[in-house]
Design an enzyme around this catalytic site. Structure first.
Site, mmCIF file in Angstrom:
data_model
loop_
_atom_site.group_PDB
_atom_site.id
_atom_site.type_symbol
_atom_site.label_atom_id
_atom_site.label_comp_id
_atom_site.label_asym_id
_atom_site.label_seq_id
_atom_site.Cartn_x
_atom_site.Cartn_y
_atom_site.Cartn_z
ATOM 1 N N GLU A 42 1.414 -1.460 -0.071
ATOM 2 C CA GLU A 42 -0.058 -0.142 -0.157
ATOM 3 C C GLU A 42 0.821 1.413 0.082
ATOM 4 O O GLU A 42 0.897 2.665 -0.627
ATOM 5 C CB GLU A 42 -0.796 -0.491 1.256
ATOM 6 C CG GLU A 42 -2.317 1.145 0.872
ATOM 7 C CD GLU A 42 -3.170 0.614 2.415
ATOM 8 O OE1 GLU A 42 -2.926 1.034 3.216
ATOM 9 O OE2 GLU A 42 -4.245 0.320 1.976
ATOM 10 N N HIS A 93 7.384 -27.247 2.535
ATOM 11 C CA HIS A 93 5.945 -28.527 2.183
ATOM 12 C C HIS A 93 5.082 -27.312 0.811
ATOM 13 O O HIS A 93 4.160 -28.894 1.201
ATOM 14 C CB HIS A 93 5.533 -29.199 3.487
ATOM 15 C CG HIS A 93 6.657 -29.699 3.897
ATOM 16 N ND1 HIS A 93 6.868 -31.210 3.884
ATOM 17 C CD2 HIS A 93 7.560 -29.153 4.757
ATOM 18 C CE1 HIS A 93 7.880 -31.850 4.639
ATOM 19 N NE2 HIS A 93 8.434 -30.298 5.650
ATOM 20 N N LYS A 151 -13.969 1.868 -4.021
ATOM 21 C CA LYS A 151 -14.923 2.392 -2.471
ATOM 22 C C LYS A 151 -15.886 3.238 -3.989
ATOM 23 O O LYS A 151 -17.089 2.663 -3.521
ATOM 24 C CB LYS A 151 -14.556 2.968 -1.725
ATOM 25 C CG LYS A 151 -13.937 2.396 -0.980
ATOM 26 C CD LYS A 151 -13.422 3.548 0.347
ATOM 27 C CE LYS A 151 -12.417 3.303 1.165
ATOM 28 N NZ LYS A 151 -11.818 4.179 2.074
#
Lengths: 526, 526
Positions: free
Chosen positions: B322, B351, B459
């Site tokens: 960000e 793994h 937004k």
């Protein structure tokens, strides 16, 4: 592209998975109209390779193994009657055992019933069960699952201490194909010690999930553990979630494993269709190819807009990166393949790294996963209007659409998988979708998607470190009274080339007061 | 490079953080000997910019704000007496409040004491508290923390249901600077409804952490919530973990916040040193620059070998991506900067995706984080020998060394941050180290590391979707009795360009049985 053209593109390329309530939208990917046609020979090769795999070919030639995870959800397609009945019998055995635990016919020695399950395993023996447990768990689970998935003694103790007095009503699963993998072995030994400190009998609360006649299998037999379940060599770790590895813990938790298997079986049928435009797994693989140039040039960002799918990206990290991240192609050419995978969940990640996705380095393609039903029982679960006629779920859906649009406007690619709801059947289908896509992509890039040769290198290097540690301790004990600096110690041991490794080992031992105990005089001079 | 040359390189470039027990090793990064010299002018510019920031310059010009997170752990360096006393007074206020909760001087209306904390916030108001809670929590925590960090109603309900009857002894923190961010607002409204259903008074168990006179602040005043704490406009969300946002939840949990602040303050001192070779934050930033070409060409893989640091990569994803993922540089040129961050923990990830790191596409550099003390109290905490003279912790350390070597052999770059132990002081220092490195890297790449303009686009697009949703519902109600297909509906609304958005909205509403309720006749024809 204009919105009307986009809408046409959406409808033209949408793949619907009949009977599953799942769609795949690729309209926001940048492929050309000619792309599917140009890839036709490659995807046909992938269909053929998948057929061979499903019919029992040695699809993992390096390890001389069949690759049979698709048989687990439809035993009838397994290549031999023996494997078919093994699968069916084992499933019955799991369900029978779990039912007895739930009905309190199997109980711990010093408590009226089992309350918790402690699952000890790593990699494929942890990530799948963790995903399912978190994605499908509720506050009404029959038993509560806990995981030990590392060789961090502090982490192991923290899990055990969180159980507190419930240790006596905890069923322990030890999951390890060979029984030789150090992390689950160490987790088991630390857990055994905790049982002993608590005055409990580990064996009487322990279940082994392991290969037949493995080291772990023999321990379980000799100590009379309460149950053993098989792991088969034709199931790889990263695709073992529908084998005993995933079935046992999640069935104990109370999750509908039949529905999980059914969803996967249904998706398997759909992803066998030999037409890339109707086959969502082929389409996914082709989109990965298109986005990354078939060379891992872009990262795969996985963004489910659903809290329950938080662990999906971590599960897919293993499935995709361990399968596709290969140095050599099947002919032995150096190709350094792979696709990096990361992500958590929306809209949360919009407040974290979506800033970079929209504006920053364009080195990724996003896969959104949308769940249409906001709650398990729409219209019946309580839900408030957070604004007039608007729910929290409307915001979640709106944020997905908003972010998809915002990325598209900046030329960032995305796909969307939309599910009607999130339940066991859907999750099984999503897992099966990605398993198949990884298989197809392996053929597209001509690599063996079913081995993991790079994992061995780190293990071997680690073994060398531990051998060296023992040599250091021996040397210092043999030379008690002398003092050394690091270079002198390495020279004295004839290990000049390992001086840095020796340094790190000594730093670690000393920090844990182990050298002080064993060779104080030498340590103090280091 | 030969091992003896590597050992020299290790010693030459090792940075020790005095008083913190932390070192940074860059010997396995591929920079040339001349690199530091060549970057000298740039890093000096970064030192100067950091000085200006710390003395109260408007370091975030787009939002006309000072950037003051470094003042939080040493109020004396804040630029005005007012800010200095605000910081000190607030810290006292937090400690006083927390102490009263712990001493049961502040208790819920219908329970003898608080047992749990429910923290409602997103982004910077969740990731920091989650990291600290998980990294430093024990089974002896004074209160148990839970988080609502999304607008997923199913996820919200799951958290609340997991509290069960303990809802009546749960302290709720609502964390939102403006009070207008939908996710925490929606989480709060759903939680209020759950309190009401349980016959409890939300206000009498609620604390607001918010900007002065914000919408949320006014609600808390008007409803007489039990406490309010300030959020300051000179602290950005992603660096707010040492402000009230992080201090309140974690102090309630019982974590030593003074030690966290002290560790950060100490690291701040060290990372102010104007010599890149002695300054670990400058060194980190320079290594990022070296590895990524200053253009985000490689991903940052964060691999702590410690269960407690599982959430660190997720925290750093926000802090790094960000801050650095920006379209424009400070002069307005398009640069599309950023560095992608991912990782979980070792040896677990060995793994999972380390196969690809070693063998696959070489598009990353790794940062290992090693903790030397295996347990909190070496020599006193129980630990078994899993092999002769070998502990689980030896394996963990050996796996780190093994993987570092295996990556190096294949030409993959890595750094290692080694900590003597993992405690509040160390964690504070690590957070401060990365905060400072991000600040320096922002100057090196000439971007504003303190705003997030890309977050707004998603937004706004989402707000458009919700407006459209209301328009659809209104239109269908006004045309009750008529039926439409999607294209007719869009045309009827005069919203042909929004037809795909309308489609997704209707899919979502119908899945949740909302359209059925509101306009059954029209829905059935869609």
């Amino acid at each position: 592209m204009e919105s009307s053209a986009l809408w046409k593109r959406y409808k033209k390329h949408l793949t619907k998975c009949q009977g599953l309530g799942i769609t795949l939208d690729i309209s926001r990917m940048n492929f050309e109209d000619s792309f599917f046609r140009s890839m036709q020979p490659e995807i046909e090769k992938a269909f053929t390779a998948m057929d061979a795999l499903e019919s029992g070919d040695i699809a993992n030639p390096d390890e001389n193994r069949m690759v049979g995870h698709y048989w687990l959800r439809n035993a009838d397609v397994a290549p031999t009657p023996e494997i078919q009945s093994e699968i069916k019998d084992t499933l019955e055995d799991v369900m029978g055992f779990v039912s007895k635990v739930h009905k309190k016919e199997i109980v711990p020695p010093t408590a009226p019933k089992y309350t918790d399950v402690l699952s000890i395993g790593i990699g494929g023996s942890a990530l799948g069960p963790q995903l399912i447990s978190d994605a499908l768990g509720t506050h009404r689970d029959k038993l509560k699952l806990h995981f030990i998935d590392n060789t961090d003694v502090d982490g192991i103790h923290r899990v055990i201490k969180s159980l507190g007095v419930r240790l006596k009503s905890t069923l322990v699963l030890v999951i390890s194909k060979s029984g030789g993998t150090p992390e689950p072995r160490n987790g088991m030994l630390e857990t055994m010690a905790a049982f002993e400190r608590a005055g409990l009998s580990f064996a009487k609360q322990a279940v082994a999930i392991t290969g037949k006649d493995s080291h772990l299998d023999k321990i379980a037999v000799s100590e009379s553990w309460i149950k053993r379940f098989p792991m088969w060599d034709w199931v790889g770790g990263r695709t073992s979630v529908m084998a005993t590895v995933g079935l046992v813990p999640c069935a104990l938790q109370g999750i509908d494993m039949r529905a999980l298997l059914d969803g996967a079986a249904k998706m398997d049928e759909i992803t066998r269709i030999k037409d890339a435009k109707k086959n969502p797994a082929a389409k996914l693989a082709l989109m990965w190819y298109s986005a990354t140039g078939g060379k891992g040039e872009k990262d795969m960002v996985v963004l489910p807009y659903k809290d329950r799918l938080l662990l999906l990206s971590r599960y897919l990290q293993q499935l995709v990166m361990e399968s596709l991240g290969k140095k050599f192609d099947v002919e032995g050419n150096v190709v350094n393949q792979g696709i990096a995978v990361y992500g958590n969940k929306g809209s949360t990640d919009q407040h974290a790294f979506v800033q970079q996705l929209r504006e920053g380095v364009n080195n990724f393609f996003a896969t959104f996963i949308v769940v249409l039903q906001d709650t398990a029982r729409p219209g019946r679960d309580p839900e408030v209007d957070v604004e007039s006629n608007v729910t929290a779920g409307d915001f979640l859906n709106g944020f997905w659409q908003g972010t998809r649009t915002a990325l598209y406007e900046e030329g960032r690619e995305s796909m969307t998988i939309t599910c009607d709801k999130m339940d066991a059947k859907t999750l099984g289908a999503i897992i099966a979708l990605y398993e198949r896509a990884v298989g197809y992509y392996g053929t597209l890039t001509n690599i063996n998607a079913y081995h993991q040769p790079g994992v061995e290198a780190g293990k071997k290097a680690a073994a060398t470190v531990l051998e060296l540690q023992n040599a250091i301790v021996d040397y210092l004990q043999a030379n008690a009274g002398n003092t050394f600096n690091i270079d002198e110690l390495a020279a004295g041991m004839g290990k000049e080339d390992d001086v840095e490794t020796i340094f790190h080992i000594i730093e670690h031992l000393a920090s844990n007061k182990r050298l002080v105990k064993k060779a104080r005089s030498q340590y103090s001079a280091l």
